[in-house]
Motif scaffolding. Structure first.
Motif, short mmCIF file in Angstrom:
data_model
loop_
_atom_site.label_atom_id
_atom_site.label_comp_id
_atom_site.label_asym_id
_atom_site.label_seq_id
_atom_site.Cartn_x
_atom_site.Cartn_y
_atom_site.Cartn_z
N GLU A 34 80.55 18.63 66.83
CA GLU A 34 81.60 17.60 67.96
C GLU A 34 82.52 17.09 65.63
OE1 GLU A 34 79.62 14.61 68.34
OE2 GLU A 34 78.05 15.48 69.99
N ALA A 35 82.44 17.39 64.33
CA ALA A 35 82.79 16.91 63.82
C ALA A 35 84.74 17.69 63.59
CB ALA A 35 82.72 17.29 62.26
N ALA A 36 84.29 18.87 63.96
CA ALA A 36 85.64 19.65 64.62
C ALA A 36 86.07 19.43 65.25
CB ALA A 36 85.43 20.94 64.53
N ARG A 37 85.94 18.76 67.04
CA ARG A 37 86.55 18.53 67.87
C ARG A 37 87.93 17.34 67.77
NH1 ARG A 37 81.28 17.74 71.89
NH2 ARG A 37 80.23 19.87 71.67
N THR A 38 87.64 16.36 67.01
CA THR A 38 88.76 15.57 66.37
C THR A 38 89.71 16.01 66.37
OG1 THR A 38 87.65 13.64 66.26
CG2 THR A 38 89.84 13.69 65.93
N PRO A 39 89.93 16.92 64.93
CA PRO A 39 90.92 17.03 65.18
C PRO A 39 91.35 18.68 65.38
CG PRO A 39 89.72 17.52 63.38
CD PRO A 39 88.82 17.46 63.93
#
Length: 112
Positions: A34-39
């Motif tokens: 999930e932390a990689a989805r925004t970038p």
């Protein structure tokens, strides 16, 4: 992932601007983390905006009369030329009627 990835030109055509090459890493499946989805979404958005700019895309082709049917075509069936439901390799013949009959049964018909 680099937001400023170089947009290489893939195919040149005298009639239209060249399209940016697709960066497989950028356009592949959304990251599980999930932390990689925004970038990832930001990079994808940036790629799309750069592609629109490179192609001078304004969406007008979708509003032109020849493309009017696309506004109500929510499903589009595609077939490979040598698809066995469309081509019989034993007889080396295309089986268009059979293919359309199968589409009628499976999807309720077509408008072609």
């Amino acid at each position: 992932m680099d937001d400023t990835a170089d947009l290489d030109v893939s195919i040149e055509n005298d009639d239209e601007p060249a399209a940016p090459a697709q960066d497989f890493e950028l356009l592949s499946v959304c990251p599980d983390d999930e932390a990689a989805r925004t970038p990832w979404r930001k990079a994808l958005w940036t790629w799309r905006e750069n592609a629109r700019h490179t192609l001078a895309y304004d969406g007008s082709r979708y509003h032109a009369e020849p493309a009017a049917w696309t506004q109500t075509a929510f499903v589009c069936g595609l077939v490979m030329l040598w698809e066995e439901g469309f081509y019989n390799p034993a007889t080396r013949e295309f089986t268009v009627d059979r293919f359309l009959d199968q589409a009628e049964k499976a999807f309720g018909g077509s408008t072609c």
